[in-house]
Motif scaffolding. Structure first.
Motif, PDB file in Angstrom:
ATOM      1  N   UNK A  83      19.059  48.581  -2.938  1.00  0.00           N
ATOM      2  CA  UNK A  83      19.822  47.650  -3.320  1.00  0.00           C
ATOM      3  C   UNK A  83      19.261  46.422  -2.650  1.00  0.00           C
ATOM      4  N   UNK A  84      17.862  46.160  -2.627  1.00  0.00           N
ATOM      5  CA  UNK A  84      17.488  44.970  -1.995  1.00  0.00           C
ATOM      6  C   UNK A  84      17.180  43.739  -2.851  1.00  0.00           C
ATOM      7  N   UNK A  85      17.068  44.029  -4.037  1.00  0.00           N
ATOM      8  CA  UNK A  85      16.807  42.836  -4.940  1.00  0.00           C
ATOM      9  C   UNK A  85      17.980  42.626  -5.965  1.00  0.00           C
ATOM     10  N   UNK A  86      18.456  41.519  -5.931  1.00  0.00           N
ATOM     11  CA  UNK A  86      18.217  40.437  -5.133  1.00  0.00           C
ATOM     12  C   UNK A  86      19.085  40.314  -3.685  1.00  0.00           C
ATOM     13  N   UNK A  87      18.396  39.496  -2.828  1.00  0.00           N
ATOM     14  CA  UNK A  87      19.219  39.611  -1.282  1.00  0.00           C
ATOM     15  C   UNK A  87      20.639  38.714  -1.364  1.00  0.00           C
ATOM     16  N   UNK A  88      21.396  39.405  -1.409  1.00  0.00           N
ATOM     17  CA  UNK A  88      22.845  38.429  -1.151  1.00  0.00           C
ATOM     18  C   UNK A  88      22.966  38.012  -0.040  1.00  0.00           C
ATOM     19  N   UNK A  89      22.199  38.376   0.946  1.00  0.00           N
ATOM     20  CA  UNK A  89      22.257  37.725   2.378  1.00  0.00           C
ATOM     21  C   UNK A  89      21.717  36.501   2.327  1.00  0.00           C
ATOM     22  N   UNK A  90      20.886  36.066   1.298  1.00  0.00           N
ATOM     23  CA  UNK A  90      20.427  34.720   0.939  1.00  0.00           C
ATOM     24  C   UNK A  90      21.418  34.053  -0.062  1.00  0.00           C
ATOM     25  N   UNK A  91      21.964  34.776  -0.942  1.00  0.00           N
ATOM     26  CA  UNK A  91      22.727  34.211  -1.941  1.00  0.00           C
ATOM     27  C   UNK A  91      24.143  33.907  -1.406  1.00  0.00           C
ATOM     28  N   UNK A  92      24.634  34.488  -0.596  1.00  0.00           N
ATOM     29  CA  UNK A  92      25.839  33.970  -0.104  1.00  0.00           C
ATOM     30  C   UNK A  92      25.652  33.028   0.980  1.00  0.00           C
ATOM     31  N   UNK A  93      24.853  33.377   1.912  1.00  0.00           N
ATOM     32  CA  UNK A  93      24.312  32.265   2.944  1.00  0.00           C
ATOM     33  C   UNK A  93      24.036  31.030   2.463  1.00  0.00           C
ATOM     34  N   UNK A  94      23.436  30.810   1.438  1.00  0.00           N
ATOM     35  CA  UNK A  94      23.010  29.704   0.641  1.00  0.00           C
ATOM     36  C   UNK A  94      24.110  28.786   0.056  1.00  0.00           C
ATOM     37  N   UNK A  95      25.122  29.901  -0.546  1.00  0.00           N
ATOM     38  CA  UNK A  95      26.417  29.223  -0.906  1.00  0.00           C
ATOM     39  C   UNK A  95      27.073  28.707   0.394  1.00  0.00           C
ATOM     40  N   UNK A  96      27.209  29.262   1.163  1.00  0.00           N
ATOM     41  CA  UNK A  96      27.889  28.708   2.514  1.00  0.00           C
ATOM     42  C   UNK A  96      27.217  27.558   3.096  1.00  0.00           C
ATOM     43  N   UNK A  97      25.971  27.431   3.176  1.00  0.00           N
ATOM     44  CA  UNK A  97      25.396  26.240   3.600  1.00  0.00           C
ATOM     45  C   UNK A  97      25.569  25.120   2.975  1.00  0.00           C
ATOM     46  N   UNK A  98      25.378  25.309   1.222  1.00  0.00           N
ATOM     47  CA  UNK A  98      25.610  24.071   0.424  1.00  0.00           C
ATOM     48  C   UNK A  98      27.109  23.779   0.665  1.00  0.00           C
TER      49      UNK A  98
END
Length: 325
Positions: A219-234
């Motif tokens: 379950x590597x695609x898509x990366x929720x490490x990026x999806x969630x971290x980008x949500x947090x960052x924005x």
């Protein structure tokens, strides 16, 4: 000869009276199609009042989401994460096709000239203290920071919480579809890459090592490490007051991107997939609420006054302008 004149006069009076009544029951309509600038029609047009009232209420709810309730939000987060874990780990683990997909992506990145994952993985792995710290970063902050930002959003920006939470929920739901229909082996399973968790005997990650037996490895695609971290960052960038906190918000997904590549848990393309899911999440929330997630007031005026009425419609604020208050 007098009688016909009397009848004619009576008819004229009746016609005038009918015109006066009609003018009361059928007020003039301005160019925008409303009646005298209001949504309430005079007597004789009551049938239109119900649909207009319903549309007005739906529009008010979209413009001003209801006040979040702590018990409901806790239950929703717990249930959502349970569903996320259940679906993510229950999708078919098709090893052959997952490795085939990994080969496709690696070849695509090589053709594009962005296949740097192996060099980053091997280079950082030689710095023990750094890669060990990244292993723990990958295993823990993914959840800790996301929950912390949700709590902060709930407490400090309740007027924006419902829309922000909707963005995150839609992003995660789309990711589950990706996990199911596009199983993908992570780079650490490919020749030339190093599984840093196994190599350095760190704990906490379900991606590899002892935790691999209870987690779907494809379950590597898509990366929720990026999806969630980008949500947090924005969220932090647009809503925090201090400049250094906003800067950290932007750096958080950048650090996360470095970590997922250095630990060989994701390709660049997985990160692109996670960012795309987040973009769709924002668009869906915009469709639902008729406003971007961070454009709602920090605390609606009706809540401050203790009123149960909905927030009156306001002109949307440009993204990034006056959002922190």
């Amino acid at each position: 000869m007098g009688e016909p004149t009397e009848i004619q006069t009576s008819g004229t009076e009746q016609s005038a009276r009918a015109r006066r009544v009609g003018s009361v029951q059928s007020p003039s309509r301005p160019a925008d199609g409303t009646v005298d600038g209001t949504d309430t029609l005079a007597s004789g047009s009551t049938a239109l009042r119900g649909p207009r009232t319903l549309r007005s209420r739906i529009g008010a709810q979209r413009r001003g989401p209801a006040r979040p309730r702590l018990w409901f939000e806790l239950a929703l987060i717990g249930f959502s994460y349970w569903i996320y874990s259940l679906v993510r780990n229950a999708v078919p683990e098709q090893a052959a096709i997952a490795h085939q997909h990994a080969t496709w992506i690696w070849q695509l990145e090589q053709n594009l000239g962005v296949a740097v994952e192996r060099s980053v993985n091997n280079g950082i792995n030689s710095v023990t203290w750094l890669i060990v710290g990244m292993n723990y970063y990958y295993a823990t902050l993914h959840f800790i920071v996301t929950i912390a930002v949700l709590i902060w959003l709930y407490r400090s920006h309740p007027g924006r919480y419902a829309a922000g939470r909707t963005v995150l929920a839609v992003t995660t739901a789309i990711a589950l579809v990706g996990f199911y229909f596009f199983p993908l082996a992570p780079p650490r399973m490919m020749p030339g890459f190093i599984d840093t968790v196994t190599a350095h005997h760190t704990w906490g990650s379900l991606a590899s090592g002892a935790g691999a037996s209870v987690s779907n490895q494809y379950a590597a695609m898509p990366s929720m490490h990026i999806g969630w971290s980008a949500w947090c960052g924005l969220t932090v960038f647009f809503l925090a007051e201090r400049a250094w906190v906003r800067a950290l918000g932007l750096l958080y997904p950048v650090f996360t991107l470095t970590v997922i590549i250095a630990t060989a848990n994701h390709f660049w393309m997985d990160a692109v997939g996670g960012a795309l899911c987040l973009a769709i999440g924002f668009v869906v929330a915009r469709f639902i609420y008729h406003r971007w997630a961070f454009q709602f007031p920090q605390v609606p005026a009706s809540w401050q006054a203790g009123s149960s009425s909905q927030v009156p419609e306001q002109r949307p604020t440009p993204v990034g302008a006056g959002l922190r208050r």
